[in-house]
Design an enzyme around this catalytic site. Sequence first.
Site, PDB file in Angstrom:
ATOM      1  CG  ASN A  88      -1.687   1.229   1.432  1.00  0.00           C
ATOM      2  OD1 ASN A  88      -1.785   2.054   0.523  1.00  0.00           O
ATOM      3  ND2 ASN A  88      -2.272   1.411   2.615  1.00  0.00           N
TER       4      ASN A  88
ATOM      5  CE  LYS B  35      -0.168   3.482   4.748  1.00  0.00           C
ATOM      6  NZ  LYS B  35      -0.167   3.672   6.184  1.00  0.00           N
TER       7      LYS B  35
ATOM      8  CG  HIS C 134      -5.924   2.033   4.996  1.00  0.00           C
ATOM      9  ND1 HIS C 134      -5.533   3.065   5.802  1.00  0.00           N
ATOM     10  CD2 HIS C 134      -4.890   1.151   4.979  1.00  0.00           C
ATOM     11  CE1 HIS C 134      -4.308   2.821   6.262  1.00  0.00           C
ATOM     12  NE2 HIS C 134      -3.901   1.665   5.767  1.00  0.00           N
TER      13      HIS C 134
ATOM     14  CD  GLU D 267      -3.030   5.821   6.598  1.00  0.00           C
ATOM     15  OE1 GLU D 267      -2.902   5.864   5.360  1.00  0.00           O
ATOM     16  OE2 GLU D 267      -2.160   5.365   7.365  1.00  0.00           O
TER      17      GLU D 267
ATOM     18  CD  GLU E 152      -3.556  -2.287   7.422  1.00  0.00           C
ATOM     19  OE1 GLU E 152      -2.425  -2.490   6.975  1.00  0.00           O
ATOM     20  OE2 GLU E 152      -4.175  -1.230   7.232  1.00  0.00           O
TER      21      GLU E 152
ATOM     22  N   GLY F  93       1.980   2.599  11.122  1.00  0.00           N
ATOM     23  CA  GLY F  93       2.894   3.740  11.202  1.00  0.00           C
ATOM     24  C   GLY F  93       3.612   3.791  12.540  1.00  0.00           C
TER      25      GLY F  93
ATOM     26  CB  SER G 176       4.848  -1.433  12.255  1.00  0.00           C
ATOM     27  OG  SER G 176       4.308  -0.147  12.526  1.00  0.00           O
TER      28      SER G 176
HETATM   29  P1  PGA Z   1       2.726   0.721   7.800  1.00  0.00           P
HETATM   30  O1  PGA Z   1       1.287   0.915   7.137  1.00  0.00           O
HETATM   31  O2  PGA Z   1       3.274  -0.592   7.261  1.00  0.00           O
HETATM   32  O3  PGA Z   1       3.533   1.885   7.343  1.00  0.00           O
HETATM   33  O4  PGA Z   1       2.538   0.667   9.284  1.00  0.00           O
HETATM   34  C1  PGA Z   1       0.424  -0.165   6.962  1.00  0.00           C
HETATM   35  C2  PGA Z   1      -0.886   0.278   6.351  1.00  0.00           C
HETATM   36  O5  PGA Z   1      -1.366   1.346   6.703  1.00  0.00           O
HETATM   37  O6  PGA Z   1      -1.470  -0.426   5.496  1.00  0.00           O
END
Ligand code: PGA
Length: 255
Positions: free
Chosen positions: A9, A11, A96, A98, A167, A173, A213
């Site tokens: 992903n 982003k 997601h 976000e 998740e 993050g 992460s």
């Molecule tokens: P990250 O993000 O691996 O940077 O923690 C994962 C995600 O949001 O899908």
Amino acid sequence: MNKKLIIGNWKMNPPSIEEAVDISNKIRIMATDLKQTDVVIAPPYVFITSTKPKDEQKNLFMGAQSASADAEGAHTGEVSARMLGDIGVKYVIIGHSEQRERGETNEIVSKKIGAVLDAGLVPVVCVGEKSRDQESGSHYDFLRDQIKQTFANVTKKASKDVVIAYEPIWAIGATEPMAPDQILETTIFIRKVFSDLFDPKVAKKVPVLYGGSVNFKNAESIMSVGKVDGLLVGRESVNVTGFLELLRVVDSLQY
Ligand code: PGA
């Protein structure tokens, strides 16, 4: 045993199209060597066409980070699942955290899953709790409700065509992922809820990924102890050296 599924992903990264093409080229070359792993890259919409391999690849597929709940019409700024399918996308990340943070409710997520399935694409449905309370276990109640509401519009027949991405929001993050034994415990719970909603046979087979992460160093224990079918990778998916190493590590796991 299903093939493992690793979804990058991206982003809102990388900043330029040149970098996006460079990353995707390196992943494409690496993907040809993978024996038991499928890779999906989910770049920002505007990079999908330039990062899509020219020829069909056996282990590499295109993903998108969202899609509209509607099929067409007056929806400024939105992109429909069918449009994504037309440019070669196969997987669409839905729900997601976000996006949820920006107002995407379970109801909207549920409509979006329907729209993605209607377009013949695979929804990668994100679920996860904001925090955990080990003593009361209230995160399990939260997850159960979220899964029930999120999949409210999915039929039993369509339930076999989805991918679930667990998740935990607090691990996205962050500096550390969730402990692999907790991942195992929670994904067993998720399959149980899915089984109650749909069918035990489907619940056994539905791919459940972990995200939050993940990097090339922790991918092995997350996969082997957490017993997930794959990973949804954020930051490490645009750190090309780390991502290629992650793919190598995951592909060489035997179990
Ligand atoms: P990250 O993000 O691996 O940077 O923690 C994962 C995600 O949001 O899908």
